[in-house]
Design a protein around this motif. Structure first.
Motif, PDB file in Angstrom:
ATOM      1  N   LYS A   1      50.803  44.431  63.275  1.00 17.49           N
ATOM      2  CA  LYS A   1      51.714  45.437  62.728  1.00 17.49           C
ATOM      3  C   LYS A   1      52.931  44.787  62.077  1.00 17.49           C
ATOM      4  O   LYS A   1      53.513  45.350  61.147  1.00 17.49           O
ATOM      5  CB  LYS A   1      52.165  46.401  63.829  1.00 17.49           C
ATOM      6  N   GLU A   2      53.308  43.604  62.571  1.00 14.96           N
ATOM      7  CA  GLU A   2      54.460  42.896  62.010  1.00 14.96           C
ATOM      8  C   GLU A   2      54.093  42.124  60.748  1.00 14.96           C
ATOM      9  O   GLU A   2      54.943  41.467  60.164  1.00 14.96           O
ATOM     10  CB  GLU A   2      55.057  41.960  63.060  1.00 14.96           C
ATOM     11  N   GLY A   3      52.805  42.154  60.349  1.00  9.68           N
ATOM     12  CA  GLY A   3      52.421  41.579  59.079  1.00  9.68           C
ATOM     13  C   GLY A   3      51.457  40.408  59.122  1.00  9.68           C
ATOM     14  O   GLY A   3      51.018  39.936  58.074  1.00  9.68           O
ATOM     15  N   LYS A   4      51.117  39.930  60.298  1.00  9.78           N
ATOM     16  CA  LYS A   4      50.150  38.826  60.373  1.00  9.78           C
ATOM     17  C   LYS A   4      48.739  39.363  60.159  1.00  9.78           C
ATOM     18  O   LYS A   4      48.436  40.494  60.526  1.00  9.78           O
ATOM     19  CB  LYS A   4      50.203  38.144  61.744  1.00  9.78           C
ATOM     20  N   ASP A   5      47.877  38.519  59.576  1.00  3.63           N
ATOM     21  CA  ASP A   5      46.483  38.927  59.498  1.00  3.63           C
ATOM     22  C   ASP A   5      45.863  38.767  60.887  1.00  3.63           C
ATOM     23  O   ASP A   5      46.395  38.075  61.752  1.00  3.63           O
ATOM     24  CB  ASP A   5      45.719  38.126  58.431  1.00  3.63           C
ATOM     25  N   LYS A   6      44.734  39.429  61.080  1.00  2.00           N
ATOM     26  CA  LYS A   6      44.114  39.484  62.411  1.00  2.00           C
ATOM     27  C   LYS A   6      43.793  38.090  62.956  1.00  2.00           C
ATOM     28  O   LYS A   6      44.101  37.790  64.115  1.00  2.00           O
ATOM     29  CB  LYS A   6      42.850  40.338  62.348  1.00  2.00           C
ATOM     30  N   LYS A   7      43.210  37.242  62.122  1.00  2.00           N
ATOM     31  CA  LYS A   7      42.813  35.905  62.580  1.00  2.00           C
ATOM     32  C   LYS A   7      44.033  35.092  63.015  1.00  2.00           C
ATOM     33  O   LYS A   7      44.020  34.457  64.076  1.00  2.00           O
ATOM     34  CB  LYS A   7      42.048  35.179  61.479  1.00  2.00           C
ATOM     35  N   THR A   8      45.096  35.122  62.223  1.00  2.92           N
ATOM     36  CA  THR A   8      46.312  34.385  62.565  1.00  2.92           C
ATOM     37  C   THR A   8      46.938  34.938  63.837  1.00  2.92           C
ATOM     38  O   THR A   8      47.371  34.185  64.709  1.00  2.92           O
ATOM     39  CB  THR A   8      47.328  34.444  61.399  1.00  2.92           C
ATOM     40  N   ALA A   9      46.975  36.252  63.950  1.00  2.00           N
ATOM     41  CA  ALA A   9      47.549  36.878  65.139  1.00  2.00           C
ATOM     42  C   ALA A   9      46.780  36.468  66.398  1.00  2.00           C
ATOM     43  O   ALA A   9      47.385  36.143  67.428  1.00  2.00           O
ATOM     44  CB  ALA A   9      47.554  38.398  64.984  1.00  2.00           C
ATOM     45  N   LEU A  10      45.459  36.463  66.315  1.00  2.00           N
ATOM     46  CA  LEU A  10      44.624  36.055  67.455  1.00  2.00           C
ATOM     47  C   LEU A  10      44.842  34.584  67.798  1.00  2.00           C
ATOM     48  O   LEU A  10      45.020  34.228  68.974  1.00  2.00           O
ATOM     49  CB  LEU A  10      43.149  36.307  67.158  1.00  2.00           C
ATOM     50  N   ASN A  11      44.833  33.736  66.769  1.00  2.00           N
ATOM     51  CA  ASN A  11      45.028  32.300  67.006  1.00  2.00           C
ATOM     52  C   ASN A  11      46.407  31.995  67.585  1.00  2.00           C
ATOM     53  O   ASN A  11      46.537  31.194  68.512  1.00  2.00           O
ATOM     54  CB  ASN A  11      44.794  31.504  65.722  1.00  2.00           C
ATOM     55  N   ASP A  12      47.443  32.627  67.038  1.00  2.00           N
ATOM     56  CA  ASP A  12      48.797  32.411  67.551  1.00  2.00           C
ATOM     57  C   ASP A  12      48.918  32.850  69.005  1.00  2.00           C
ATOM     58  O   ASP A  12      49.534  32.174  69.821  1.00  2.00           O
ATOM     59  CB  ASP A  12      49.833  33.139  66.698  1.00  2.00           C
ATOM     60  N   PHE A  13      48.296  33.975  69.314  1.00  2.00           N
ATOM     61  CA  PHE A  13      48.341  34.467  70.693  1.00  2.00           C
ATOM     62  C   PHE A  13      47.657  33.485  71.648  1.00  2.00           C
ATOM     63  O   PHE A  13      48.206  33.139  72.696  1.00  2.00           O
ATOM     64  CB  PHE A  13      47.685  35.846  70.803  1.00  2.00           C
ATOM     65  N   MET A  14      46.476  33.023  71.275  1.00  2.00           N
ATOM     66  CA  MET A  14      45.752  32.100  72.148  1.00  2.00           C
ATOM     67  C   MET A  14      46.496  30.775  72.296  1.00  2.00           C
ATOM     68  O   MET A  14      46.502  30.181  73.386  1.00  2.00           O
ATOM     69  CB  MET A  14      44.322  31.881  71.633  1.00  2.00           C
ATOM     70  N   LYS A  15      47.152  30.317  71.238  1.00  2.00           N
ATOM     71  CA  LYS A  15      47.963  29.099  71.342  1.00  2.00           C
ATOM     72  C   LYS A  15      49.097  29.288  72.343  1.00  2.00           C
ATOM     73  O   LYS A  15      49.387  28.394  73.135  1.00  2.00           O
ATOM     74  CB  LYS A  15      48.535  28.708  69.977  1.00  2.00           C
ATOM     75  N   ARG A  16      49.730  30.459  72.297  1.00  2.00           N
ATOM     76  CA  ARG A  16      50.811  30.742  73.256  1.00  2.00           C
ATOM     77  C   ARG A  16      50.281  30.757  74.687  1.00  2.00           C
ATOM     78  O   ARG A  16      50.898  30.213  75.599  1.00  2.00           O
ATOM     79  CB  ARG A  16      51.479  32.091  72.950  1.00  2.00           C
ATOM     80  N   VAL A  17      49.131  31.374  74.872  1.00  2.00           N
ATOM     81  CA  VAL A  17      48.534  31.461  76.219  1.00  2.00           C
ATOM     82  C   VAL A  17      48.187  30.054  76.715  1.00  2.00           C
ATOM     83  O   VAL A  17      48.539  29.684  77.836  1.00  2.00           O
ATOM     84  CB  VAL A  17      47.284  32.364  76.216  1.00  2.00           C
TER      85      VAL A  17
END
Length: 86
Positions: free
Chosen positions: A63-79
């Motif tokens: 919703k903040e503007g990231k594409d789905k793939k980037t959002a998923l990858n960024d989340f998993m990197k944080r985890v």
């Protein structure tokens, strides 16, 4: 957390509404209060709750503007980064 589950739940949010996940989390959190649940059952509920929260985080990033793939990858990197710090 399972990336495939988070992807599926993110698609569910897109097709429906994030409120369904929020309500599901509330139900599962309430279930954890059942005193007769075994540790294995609590682990499964905890894993489900983690995936639901993960999908909500990914959805927020989209919703903040990231594409789905980037959002998923960024989340998993944080985890994974938070796991490495422990």
């Amino acid at each position: 957390m399972k990336l495939t589950v988070i992807k599926q739940l993110t698609q569910f949010i897109k097709d429906n509404d994030a409120d369904y996940l929020v309500e599901t989390i509330e139900v599962l959190e309430n279930l954890t209060e059942v005193p007769s649940l075994k540790d294995e059952e609590l682990d499964v509920i905890g894993e489900l709750i983690s995936n639901l929260y993960g999908a909500l985080e990914v959805h927020k990033s989209i919703k903040e503007g990231k594409d789905k793939k980037t959002a998923l990858n960024d989340f998993m990197k944080r985890v994974l980064g938070s796991i490495d710090k422990e």
